[in-house]
Each structure stands twice: as C-alpha cells, then as structure tokens.
Design an enzyme around this catalytic site. Sequence first.
Site: not given
Length: 414
Positions: A101-102, A11
């Site tokens: 984003d993860e 993350d």
Amino acid sequence: METTATILHADLDAFYASVEQLLDPTLRGKPIAVGGGVVLAASYEARAFGVRGGMPGRKARELCPQLIFVGGNFSHYQRLGDAAIKVLDDFTPVVERISIDEAFADVAGCTHLFGSPREIATVIRRRVRAELGLPISIGVARTRHLAKIASQVAKPDGLVVVDPGTELAFLHDLPVALMWGVGPATRARLAEIGVETIGELARTHSGALTRLLGPAAGEKLAALSWNRDPRKLETKRRAHSAGAQSALGQKPAVARVIVPTLLHLADRVASRLRARNRPGRTVTVRVRFADLSAVTRSITLEQPISATAMLAEIAGDLVRGVLADHPRETISLLAISVSHLEESAELQLDLPLGLADEKRRPGSQKGLARFGADRAIDKIRERFGKQAVGYGTVALEAARSVPDEFRELAEKEL
C-alpha cells in the site's frame, strides 16, 4: 542532494480497513478492525479509541466496545494495492514499491509533462479517490526519509510538500517516533536521555547515541535527523533476506509455545526460499519480551539451507540461547529471517561419516531426505492449496490468529 523536492511517498490510508469500508458501505464511518484474535488493521474511527494493529482482539474490544471485526478480503487488497501503484506508473517509470500500500516515486523527469511535483501529487490523489474509491496521503520532499515523514504528517487523506528551505524547521519539531527505524523500544531508550523530538535527536552528541543505540543505528538516525539521506530509488528491488514473524500477545516462554511457532515461521520462510531456489547461509531469530525489549541472535552456516525442519531446529537453538542469557517468563513475538541468499546454489554432497549434525547438513543423506520431503509438500500445496498438508497441526494452530494471506501481502519478491 537534489535542489528541488521531487520525491513522492504515497501511502494508502488505513488501507485494509478502508478496503473493507469500500466493499461494504454499511461499515463507513464506523470503528472496524480486520482480524479477530489479533487486530491486523484498524480504521481511523477505531484508532480514535486507541485500537492499533497487532493489538489482541480482547483488548481492542475493551477500548472500543462497538468495534466491528471483519475477516479480510485478501484478493481485493492485492488488486486495489496494485491499481493504486499503477497510477504512479502513469506519471513516472521511477517508482519503488516498498509494500502493498505504499511506494516512492521520483517525478524529476516528468515535470515538463505533468506540472510541478505538488500538481502531480494532487492529480494522483484525485485519481486514486475517483478510480478506486480509496484515500491516499502523499508527502513530497528532496529525500526518501523526509518524503515518508511528510506523508505521515499528511494523514489522513492529505498532501504535504516540504520545500528545501523549510526542511529542518519542518523536521525538528516532529516526534522521533515518525522516523524510519524508530520503534517502541528505540523510542523508549531515547526518552530515557530526554530525546523526544527529531530536533532533540539532532542536537544529541554522536557519542551518546552510539553508546545508547550502537554505532550503526546511532549514526544512521543522527544523519536522518539532519535530513542527510543519499539513498536513491530502486525500481527493481529484490529482497536480500526472507523473514517471518508472529506476534504472540503475552505467552509463556515454554517449548509448547516456542516450538510450533518456530516451525510455522520456518515453513513460511523456507517455502519462499525453495520457490525461488535461493537458499541462505545466515539464520537470525528475534525474541521480543513483554516489556517490548528484544534480543536477536544469528548464525552463519557452512552451506546455504532452505529445508523447513532444518531451519526450525537451528532457530530453536538460537531462541533457547537467547532465553538462557535473558531468562524471562513471557514472550510477545518470535521472528526468523534468512539472509546471505544465494542464486541457484550448487549443493555439495557430504560423505556418510555419521556426523552428529548430519540431519542439519543439506548435502548429507538425511539433509537430502528432508529437502525431498519439503519439495513433495510444496507440490501438494501447489495443486491443492496451502492448507492441504503441513508440518503438524500444532504448527497450523499456532498461526490462526493472523491468516497467512495477510502476512504474504507484506512479503518482498525474492
């Protein structure tokens, strides 16, 4: 369940704000927020003052007078997010991206090539920092849920590996707010019965959780509190629904607020459904009030829909039903989702019987005319951009606090 911890949850830390600080080095070490009227994301320096995503800009400035607002570089967000996930791909093909984003990665099949899961995670973090200039936190565990919690504990810019023999000792001392699916409303309900840690949740009788949260949510959280999570990684995920929401701050529950907001949300959802030729049968709305309590309503239609005006009107009926049963003066969020999506659905034409709901029937003359208008708008936008034409200036005005480019980054592929 696997006997070793091989699932990684990676993350990127304060991603949008970190990108802005990367692009403009003068912002590094300073409290910044992406957005304006609403905080879309905040740097860790801003979070130290209590600034959070979704917060009205005015309140954020009150908490942090030196806060710097930046507009957002959406193309860079996509580029850097893709590049970070590509680093995971270099180690294993078993990668499930869950947002810009993860992502999860299972490294069970590549430890003989790259070392232990801890060593792999360490190299991933080093490469993302060296190649992209961004901090990333990684949690490693046997289950998806625990790996995600471990990455949260690792923040900012850290690594936490939960060995199988220490799972419950690690998990049970943590606050329930870290659990996947526990938002402010659920956390408040659990606090009412004295449950604030995951361990306290695990020791709560299942009947009490069912009465408090309902059977589905109660059983799910009870299982996760004991680290029972059999879900495998899905490397090719397709969304089973399409949705959009708008945080309103504190707005009166009146038509001049609700109608344009729902029209804008319907536009975002329906245009995605048409782009992939995946109309849906079930329409769901969510209304959140000032006290953070929320109510959802849904309806399943005879035929799948993807027309904007049709979706907006159906959603409007559902929202009015919610407010009739739960009269409140203020609302803080509206959301629309469409589920039970169909692949290349064949449209069944209706006979011109003059039915009262003809304009909401996809196969009627009025329904076909609405769909035709939508397709014309789609083609204009494809050529000249999304702002070239819309469904009314009030709808566009209602959404300016959060740019659509930001919202689209979080949308799953249909």
